[in-house]
Scaffold this active site. Structure first.
Site, PDB file in Angstrom:
ATOM      1  N   TYR A  42       0.751  -1.278  -0.059  1.00 59.55           N
ATOM      2  CA  TYR A  42       0.140  -0.009   0.017  1.00 59.55           C
ATOM      3  C   TYR A  42       1.011   1.151  -0.115  1.00 59.55           C
ATOM      4  O   TYR A  42       1.877   1.186  -0.619  1.00 59.55           O
ATOM      5  CB  TYR A  42      -0.758   0.056   1.183  1.00 59.55           C
ATOM      6  CG  TYR A  42      -2.312   0.582   1.014  1.00 59.55           C
ATOM      7  CD1 TYR A  42      -3.058   0.703  -0.065  1.00 59.55           C
ATOM      8  CD2 TYR A  42      -2.573   1.803   1.680  1.00 59.55           C
ATOM      9  CE1 TYR A  42      -4.203   1.477  -0.223  1.00 59.55           C
ATOM     10  CE2 TYR A  42      -3.800   2.595   1.716  1.00 59.55           C
ATOM     11  CZ  TYR A  42      -4.488   2.425   0.646  1.00 59.55           C
ATOM     12  OH  TYR A  42      -5.554   3.230   0.415  1.00 59.55           O
ATOM     13  N   LYS A  97     -19.809 -20.888 -10.012  1.00 58.93           N
ATOM     14  CA  LYS A  97     -19.194 -20.698 -11.333  1.00 58.93           C
ATOM     15  C   LYS A  97     -17.767 -20.325 -11.162  1.00 58.93           C
ATOM     16  O   LYS A  97     -16.777 -20.563 -11.924  1.00 58.93           O
ATOM     17  CB  LYS A  97     -20.021 -19.513 -12.243  1.00 58.93           C
ATOM     18  CG  LYS A  97     -19.522 -19.579 -13.657  1.00 58.93           C
ATOM     19  CD  LYS A  97     -19.943 -20.788 -14.379  1.00 58.93           C
ATOM     20  CE  LYS A  97     -20.070 -20.206 -16.117  1.00 58.93           C
ATOM     21  NZ  LYS A  97     -20.738 -21.353 -16.829  1.00 58.93           N
ATOM     22  N   GLU A 139     -24.190 -14.468 -17.058  1.00 54.97           N
ATOM     23  CA  GLU A 139     -24.862 -15.861 -16.469  1.00 54.97           C
ATOM     24  C   GLU A 139     -26.161 -15.763 -16.000  1.00 54.97           C
ATOM     25  O   GLU A 139     -26.645 -14.673 -15.256  1.00 54.97           O
ATOM     26  CB  GLU A 139     -24.210 -16.647 -15.501  1.00 54.97           C
ATOM     27  CG  GLU A 139     -24.210 -18.054 -15.143  1.00 54.97           C
ATOM     28  CD  GLU A 139     -23.538 -18.990 -16.108  1.00 54.97           C
ATOM     29  OE1 GLU A 139     -23.856 -20.180 -16.117  1.00 54.97           O
ATOM     30  OE2 GLU A 139     -22.626 -18.300 -16.651  1.00 54.97           O
ATOM     31  N   ASP A 140     -27.092 -16.789 -16.545  1.00 58.16           N
ATOM     32  CA  ASP A 140     -28.428 -16.680 -15.780  1.00 58.16           C
ATOM     33  C   ASP A 140     -29.115 -15.469 -16.015  1.00 58.16           C
ATOM     34  O   ASP A 140     -29.796 -15.136 -15.054  1.00 58.16           O
ATOM     35  CB  ASP A 140     -28.354 -17.407 -14.424  1.00 58.16           C
ATOM     36  CG  ASP A 140     -28.097 -18.738 -14.327  1.00 58.16           C
ATOM     37  OD1 ASP A 140     -27.848 -19.313 -15.334  1.00 58.16           O
ATOM     38  OD2 ASP A 140     -27.807 -19.312 -13.374  1.00 58.16           O
ATOM     39  N   ASP A 165     -24.438 -19.198 -21.108  1.00 59.61           N
ATOM     40  CA  ASP A 165     -25.552 -20.020 -21.376  1.00 59.61           C
ATOM     41  C   ASP A 165     -25.832 -20.123 -22.799  1.00 59.61           C
ATOM     42  O   ASP A 165     -26.322 -21.054 -23.276  1.00 59.61           O
ATOM     43  CB  ASP A 165     -26.759 -19.329 -20.598  1.00 59.61           C
ATOM     44  CG  ASP A 165     -26.769 -19.272 -19.213  1.00 59.61           C
ATOM     45  OD1 ASP A 165     -26.246 -20.306 -18.746  1.00 59.61           O
ATOM     46  OD2 ASP A 165     -26.863 -18.288 -18.581  1.00 59.61           O
ATOM     47  N   GLY A 199     -34.425 -20.155 -27.412  1.00 56.44           N
ATOM     48  CA  GLY A 199     -33.830 -19.462 -26.602  1.00 56.44           C
ATOM     49  C   GLY A 199     -32.544 -19.033 -26.392  1.00 56.44           C
ATOM     50  O   GLY A 199     -31.941 -19.183 -27.714  1.00 56.44           O
ATOM     51  N   ALA A 200     -31.855 -18.499 -25.615  1.00 55.70           N
ATOM     52  CA  ALA A 200     -30.456 -18.047 -25.891  1.00 55.70           C
ATOM     53  C   ALA A 200     -29.505 -19.038 -26.334  1.00 55.70           C
ATOM     54  O   ALA A 200     -28.607 -18.961 -27.134  1.00 55.70           O
ATOM     55  CB  ALA A 200     -29.881 -17.424 -24.370  1.00 55.70           C
ATOM     56  N   ASN A 290     -32.092 -30.009 -19.682  1.00 60.59           N
ATOM     57  CA  ASN A 290     -31.903 -30.391 -18.339  1.00 60.59           C
ATOM     58  C   ASN A 290     -33.033 -30.118 -17.227  1.00 60.59           C
ATOM     59  O   ASN A 290     -33.516 -29.244 -17.490  1.00 60.59           O
ATOM     60  CB  ASN A 290     -30.662 -29.771 -17.863  1.00 60.59           C
ATOM     61  CG  ASN A 290     -29.246 -30.519 -18.042  1.00 60.59           C
ATOM     62  OD1 ASN A 290     -29.412 -31.731 -17.979  1.00 60.59           O
ATOM     63  ND2 ASN A 290     -28.090 -30.115 -18.253  1.00 60.59           N
TER      64      ASN A 290
END
Length: 755
Positions: A42, A97, A139-140, A165, A199-200, A290
């Site tokens: 520092y 993740k 994500e999600d 995804d 979807g994605a 899934n």
């Protein structure tokens, strides 16, 4: 389909609670012990790199963690298959993740949960964090917002932005498709491809496959309303419209007629056997929904034996698993300080994965999955625990990034880069994975002697539910039931076999054996009856001796010396019998084996040579090439000491035995483990740091192991009891459930046993 590897809600919550809440912590990588250290870390020392970065922003990759740091970002609007549960609820997933990044590619990652569903606010928040990170993993986040967010961030940020995804699934799907088409003898540009699920992930899959050569009108996308065809208006958006095909098909069933490939990212049961039957010869079916696929492999193969089938599940062959992609994509991108992850890099990742699956598979990978893996219809995608992934995939990604101009700092020597990637990975996880994999293959009947301890019971349940074999618990039925229910595992009562002196039909046989063995040691029949009836350790050992189990786990409730004494009433496990205790210590990416930590109190040179041979045997059982060091406070004769002499003489004993592994001694521990120190002794026979450390006495072994465990936070496995006729492992009284489970796996795979 396997029904093993069950996880209860209680187990899942306990995993996230203990030993500390959550799944990771942050540790300093530079010294922080002295005032000077703090002054450098520092103020005032930190001002120097501050100015350097201000003058030359690219040096942020040299002086900070930016170049190996990824943000895992979500707003919780599409958590797994659970839907919109909010930002806070997504945190366990994002933490998970983050640790997957570290586990598989040594990428540091921080989870960030943004409490908004407004795409503009997310875009603004993430873009402002650009200076902190080397890459962004989204994500999600639900569609269509995820498309808007990712596209805008790609446009305004100068680091990789990757919505896993979408693109993670697409990359692994593409890798599998490359190999599936090779097996079926088809070319992607000629194939009719049907995708269900707009979807994605579905849109990303189709976009990548088209980038690889699939023709637009050969690709038919379907959603819940049927085929997305040119001219359709109902339920459309700009992302679906981009993939509208010229076709007369209006339903999934019609689209499947004569199709070569089906890609599913939709819902359970969306595909019927009749649809599969209508497909072209050698159909490729990727049913990736899934937790349950659009059609199971069994259902597909019942009507089409020629089908190549992949799913998103680990209990079927050909798992489409994103962990094969995102860690290595980011690893390669970070290492060239990439501005983006582009299609060329994703395709390079897919092609490298496909190529890897066609190569010979290491035996340890096959062991992890209980079968020999060779390229073919049931193996078109590498498995997540293939150790080659880390040094095969990132170089391919990095090269593609360099070739397409997104690299700030190109890699000059790719061969050296691949070697550096090998060195990054901590062997701990792969070693433990290998042990548990071999246990699953062995399918042993494991005796857990202490059925009155909740830790032991939880480990017994985990051993059986993880598919490693059958658990046999020694205890009273009512006591076992009560403790399992208290641990939230009441449903496991009917799964475990509970054995005791009252319910076994073999008690008299056990007593006769024990009396014959101990009668000349001052033990009468009454005492034998007491031992067999009342002592769980002796009773469990008698079960093992008579073949009523394949391995024994004990010691969690009593001191190891006492337990070993009881084991010796049934088995020959004394120093004179060749028994040795070897402990594995895993710390900071290194593993060393230390012995004797259990049996021999004050070994002479011949005992030390025996310990070395047993240690080398365990090392090879762990997949290590043994290099033995006989440790002392002196190195090669100086300073002179009678206590050091036996360590020197032990090496001479191995000379006479003509063993087939490297060994040297006597030497101090720094010479044994540090190549710079070892270089001062050019005559030393070790070619690399020692990984089997033989110490002068049991007390010094015990002190060494416990010091490393308590002060440095080392992972300790053992002592591993070797040189006994059957697999017996003695846990410590402070063992956790995972420790006991690891010892059970060691017993199951007969580590350290004479074959």
């Amino acid at each position: 389909m396997s029904t093993k590897n069950r996880i209860t809600p209680e187990e899942a919550l306990a995993y996230h609670l203990d030993p500390k809440p959550g799944k990771y912590e942050i540790m300093a990588t530079t010294p922080m012990a002295t005032q000077r250290d703090l002054s450098l870390a520092y103020s005032p020392g930190v001002a120097v790199p501050v100015q350097a970065i201000a003058d030359h922003p690219e040096t942020a990759y040299d002086y900070t963690v930016k170049g190996n740091m990824v943000a895992v970002i979500s707003n919780g609007t599409a958590i797994l298959g659970m839907g919109n549960l909010g930002a806070l609820a997504s945190k366990p997933v994002m933490e998970g993740k983050a640790v997957l990044f570290k586990r598989f590619a040594d990428v540091n990652a921080i989870d960030i949960e943004l409490d908004t569903e407004d795409p503009e606010k997310i875009i603004q928040a993430v873009s402002l964090m650009g200076p902190t990170f080397g890459g962004i993993n989204l994500e999600d986040i639900k569609a269509p917002e995820c498309f808007i967010i990712e596209q805008r961030l790609k446009e305004i940020m100068d680091i990789p932005v990757f919505h896993d995804d979408q693109h993670g699934t697409a990359v692994i799907c593409a890798a599998g498709l490359i190999n599936a088409l090779e097996i079926s003898g088809k070319k992607i540009e000629d194939c009719r491809i049907v995708l269900n699920g707009a979807g994605a992930a579905g849109i990303a899959c189709l976009e990548l496959i088209k980038a690889m050569g699939a023709k637009h009108d050969n690709c038919i996308m379907c959603d819940t309303k049927g085929v997305i065809y040119q001219g359709r208006t109902e339920g459309m958006n700009q992302w679906k419209s981009a993939h509208a095909a010229r076709t007369d098909a209006r339903t999934l069933e019609e689209a499947m007629l004569g199709a070569d490939v089906f890609l599913g990212v939709s819902a359970k049961g969306a595909v019927t056997p009749a649809m599969v039957a209508s497909m072209a010869p050698n159909p490729v079916i990727f049913a990736m929904a899934n937790p349950d696929p659009e059609i199971t492999p069994e259902e597909a193969h019942a009507v089409r034996e020629d089908a190549i089938v992949a799913t998103g599940r680990s209990d079927y062959p050909n798992q489409v698993n994103n962990v094969l992609g995102f860690p290595y994509l980011f690893r390669g991108a970070l290492d060239i300080h990439a501005r983006a992850i582009n299609d060329a890099m994703k395709i390079a990742c897919a092609e490298a994965l496909a190529k890897l699956a066609r190569e010979d598979v290491p035996d340890e990978v096959g062991l992890a999955y209980g079968r020999k893996l060779t390229f073919g219809r049931d193996y078109i995608i590498p498995t997540p625990f293939d150790p080659r992934l880390i040094y095969v995939i990132p170089p391919a990604v990095a090269k593609a990034g360099m070739d397409t101009g997104v690299a700030r700092r190109p890699i000059i020597d790719m061969e050296a880069y691949a070697h550096s990637l090998k060195a990054r990975m901590d062997p701990t996880a792969s070693i433990l994975q290998g042990i548990h994999a071999r246990a699953r293959q062995a399918q042993s009947r494991m005796i857990f002697a202490e059925g009155d301890d909740a830790r032991v019971l939880r480990a017994a349940v985990a051993f059986q539910r993880s598919g490693q074999g059958k658990s046999i618990v020694v205890g009273r039925e009512a006591d076992v039931k009560e403790k399992l229910e208290a641990a939230g595992l009441g449903d496991a009562v009917r799964e475990l076999e509970v054995v005791n002196a009252a319910n076994t039909p073999h008690l008299e046989t056990y007593k006769d054996f024990l009396y014959a063995r101990l009668q000349r040691q001052g033990v009468d029949r009454h005492e034998v009856a007491q031992l067999a009836n009342r002592d769980r350790h002796v009773f469990a050992a008698l079960m093992l001796q008579h073949g009523h189990g394949d391995g024994l786990i004990t010691g969690a409730t009593r001191k190891s010396a006492h337990v070993l004494e009881l084991i010796n009433k049934v088995f020959d496990a004394k120093p004179a019998d060749g028994a040795v205790g070897i402990t594995a210590v895993l710390l900071k990416g290194r593993i060393v084996l230390i012995g004797d930590t259990l049996v021999r109190e004050w070994p002479d040179e011949n005992d030390l040579a025996d310990i070395a041979e047993r240690g080398a045997q365990v090392a090879r059982g762990l997949g290590l090439e043994p290099r033995v060091a006989f440790l002392s406070f002196s190195t090669f004769g100086y300073p002179v000491s009678e206590r050091a002499t036996k360590m020197y003489e032990a090496a001479k004993v191995l000379d006479r035995r003509g063993v087939d592994f490297e060994y040297e001694g006597e030497m101090t521990v720094d010479v044994a483990l540090n190549m710079e120190q070892m270089a001062h002794y050019p005559f030393c026979r070790l070619t690399a740091p020692a990984n089997v450390l033989v110490v002068p006495a049991r007390h010094s072994a015990s002190i060494s192991v416990k010091l490393l465990q308590e002060m440095a936070g080392a992972t300790v496995i053992g002592p591993i009891l070797t040189g006994v006729a059957k697999p017996i492992q003695i846990c410590s009284t402070v063992s956790t459930v995972n420790d006991i489970l690891n010892m059970a796996a060691i017993a199951a795979c007969r580590l350290g046993q004479d074959k």
